[in-house]
Design a protein around this motif. Sequence first.
Motif, mmCIF file in Angstrom:
data_model
loop_
_atom_site.group_PDB
_atom_site.id
_atom_site.type_symbol
_atom_site.label_atom_id
_atom_site.label_comp_id
_atom_site.label_asym_id
_atom_site.label_seq_id
_atom_site.Cartn_x
_atom_site.Cartn_y
_atom_site.Cartn_z
ATOM 1 N N SER A 54 -92.084 -63.070 -98.513
ATOM 2 C CA SER A 54 -91.743 -61.578 -98.117
ATOM 3 C C SER A 54 -91.064 -61.195 -96.686
ATOM 4 O O SER A 54 -92.604 -61.515 -96.013
ATOM 5 C CB SER A 54 -92.581 -60.680 -99.478
ATOM 6 O OG SER A 54 -92.086 -59.440 -98.434
ATOM 7 N N ASP A 79 -88.007 -64.546 -97.123
ATOM 8 C CA ASP A 79 -86.945 -64.691 -97.833
ATOM 9 C C ASP A 79 -86.965 -63.059 -98.335
ATOM 10 O O ASP A 79 -88.164 -62.410 -98.667
ATOM 11 C CB ASP A 79 -87.392 -65.663 -99.276
ATOM 12 C CG ASP A 79 -86.033 -65.676 -99.649
ATOM 13 O OD1 ASP A 79 -85.401 -64.729 -100.088
ATOM 14 O OD2 ASP A 79 -85.762 -66.311 -100.438
ATOM 15 N N GLN A 80 -86.003 -62.230 -98.248
ATOM 16 C CA GLN A 80 -86.234 -60.840 -98.691
ATOM 17 C C GLN A 80 -85.919 -60.156 -99.695
ATOM 18 O O GLN A 80 -86.201 -59.740 -100.453
ATOM 19 C CB GLN A 80 -84.874 -60.404 -97.825
ATOM 20 C CG GLN A 80 -84.424 -59.071 -97.833
ATOM 21 C CD GLN A 80 -85.545 -57.977 -97.075
ATOM 22 O OE1 GLN A 80 -86.023 -58.177 -96.264
ATOM 23 N NE2 GLN A 80 -85.839 -56.810 -97.653
ATOM 24 N N ARG A 81 -85.538 -61.815 -100.513
ATOM 25 C CA ARG A 81 -85.402 -61.506 -101.901
ATOM 26 C C ARG A 81 -86.899 -60.879 -102.573
ATOM 27 O O ARG A 81 -87.231 -60.418 -103.523
ATOM 28 C CB ARG A 81 -84.930 -62.611 -103.054
ATOM 29 C CG ARG A 81 -83.309 -62.254 -102.374
ATOM 30 C CD ARG A 81 -82.861 -63.854 -102.678
ATOM 31 N NE ARG A 81 -83.368 -64.726 -103.021
ATOM 32 C CZ ARG A 81 -83.733 -65.676 -103.361
ATOM 33 N NH1 ARG A 81 -82.643 -67.119 -104.200
ATOM 34 N NH2 ARG A 81 -84.531 -67.580 -102.428
ATOM 35 N N ILE A 82 -87.960 -61.716 -102.130
ATOM 36 C CA ILE A 82 -89.296 -61.446 -102.611
ATOM 37 C C ILE A 82 -90.121 -59.915 -102.475
ATOM 38 O O ILE A 82 -90.989 -59.716 -103.293
ATOM 39 C CB ILE A 82 -90.144 -62.499 -101.915
ATOM 40 C CG1 ILE A 82 -89.896 -63.843 -102.124
ATOM 41 C CG2 ILE A 82 -91.335 -62.691 -101.905
ATOM 42 C CD1 ILE A 82 -90.051 -64.932 -101.517
ATOM 43 N N TYR A 83 -89.514 -59.246 -101.199
ATOM 44 C CA TYR A 83 -89.941 -58.023 -100.906
ATOM 45 C C TYR A 83 -90.031 -57.335 -102.465
ATOM 46 O O TYR A 83 -88.138 -56.806 -102.656
ATOM 47 C CB TYR A 83 -89.411 -57.362 -99.993
ATOM 48 C CG TYR A 83 -89.587 -55.950 -99.643
ATOM 49 C CD1 TYR A 83 -91.161 -55.899 -99.136
ATOM 50 C CD2 TYR A 83 -89.044 -54.812 -99.692
ATOM 51 C CE1 TYR A 83 -91.258 -54.455 -98.842
ATOM 52 C CE2 TYR A 83 -88.670 -53.395 -99.500
ATOM 53 C CZ TYR A 83 -89.922 -53.022 -98.699
ATOM 54 O OH TYR A 83 -90.397 -51.819 -98.871
ATOM 55 N N ALA A 85 -90.084 -57.588 -105.029
ATOM 56 C CA ALA A 85 -89.063 -58.199 -105.945
ATOM 57 C C ALA A 85 -89.633 -58.165 -108.027
ATOM 58 O O ALA A 85 -90.502 -58.093 -108.070
ATOM 59 C CB ALA A 85 -88.770 -60.239 -105.907
ATOM 60 N N THR A 89 -86.604 -61.995 -110.411
ATOM 61 C CA THR A 89 -85.332 -62.667 -109.273
ATOM 62 C C THR A 89 -87.190 -63.928 -108.465
ATOM 63 O O THR A 89 -86.429 -64.331 -107.617
ATOM 64 C CB THR A 89 -85.845 -61.019 -107.759
ATOM 65 O OG1 THR A 89 -85.075 -60.254 -108.632
ATOM 66 C CG2 THR A 89 -85.684 -61.915 -106.636
ATOM 67 N N LEU A 90 -87.691 -63.825 -109.121
ATOM 68 C CA LEU A 90 -89.062 -64.670 -107.866
ATOM 69 C C LEU A 90 -88.964 -65.251 -108.796
ATOM 70 O O LEU A 90 -89.255 -67.405 -108.633
ATOM 71 C CB LEU A 90 -90.117 -63.900 -107.833
ATOM 72 C CG LEU A 90 -90.787 -62.697 -107.544
ATOM 73 C CD1 LEU A 90 -92.068 -62.394 -107.849
ATOM 74 C CD2 LEU A 90 -91.391 -62.989 -105.742
ATOM 75 N N ASP A 92 -85.571 -66.917 -110.270
ATOM 76 C CA ASP A 92 -84.716 -67.217 -109.223
ATOM 77 C C ASP A 92 -85.212 -67.851 -107.724
ATOM 78 O O ASP A 92 -84.455 -69.299 -107.224
ATOM 79 C CB ASP A 92 -84.179 -66.268 -108.582
ATOM 80 C CG ASP A 92 -82.918 -65.866 -110.179
ATOM 81 O OD1 ASP A 92 -83.233 -66.323 -111.392
ATOM 82 O OD2 ASP A 92 -82.234 -63.993 -109.735
ATOM 83 N N VAL A 93 -86.335 -67.512 -107.105
ATOM 84 C CA VAL A 93 -86.534 -67.962 -105.771
ATOM 85 C C VAL A 93 -87.013 -69.473 -106.197
ATOM 86 O O VAL A 93 -87.048 -70.258 -105.666
ATOM 87 C CB VAL A 93 -88.011 -67.372 -105.518
ATOM 88 C CG1 VAL A 93 -88.497 -67.739 -104.113
ATOM 89 C CG2 VAL A 93 -86.726 -66.104 -104.705
#
Length: 179
Positions: A54, A79-83, A85, A89-90, A92-93
């Motif tokens: 994040s 990776d902004q998606r981790i903020y 999440a 979602t994690l 998916d990462v």
Amino acid sequence: MKTLTLLRHAKSGWDDPVARDFDRPLNPKGQRAAAMVGRHMKSLGLAFDHVVASPAVRVVETLDQVSHGYGSDLAPAWDQRIYLASAATLLDVVHALPAGAGHVLLAGHNPGLEELVLLLVPDDGGALRDEVEVKFPTATLAEMTFAADHWDDVRAGAAMLTRFVRPRDLDPGLGPDTP
């Protein structure tokens, strides 16, 4: 076989007057804990093919301190998606991790990291899983292994939790009741 190590950011400063949660920095105890975890990672001989994290200030500062203790820059991909999440979602990462990476460090936030462990490790995953279920403290490492050749093959209930290390396990002074 794939190995995923999760690292929750270290203790942040709630009394810091930042305008956004994203910008909250570590407090002094968090800085000490992160450096201690880095030294522990080095003593275990942990090496990562890929690091994803994040971009929140407290995660950036955690990885800076971990790198200091580890003795090497971890060179994360932000990776902004981790903020903040969710576990979904994690996951998916995780599914999108580089194919050639065998051991990945993912640094982020709760409750998502804790929920990801509880999703991936079966209910009968043993004493370590039980500890995660109680609490996944700041600056804690959780390491899982998967009998999978590809990150996209990682599924719920398919992980073995091989390591769960809290800062207080390394130094009781880093436990919850000390400043």
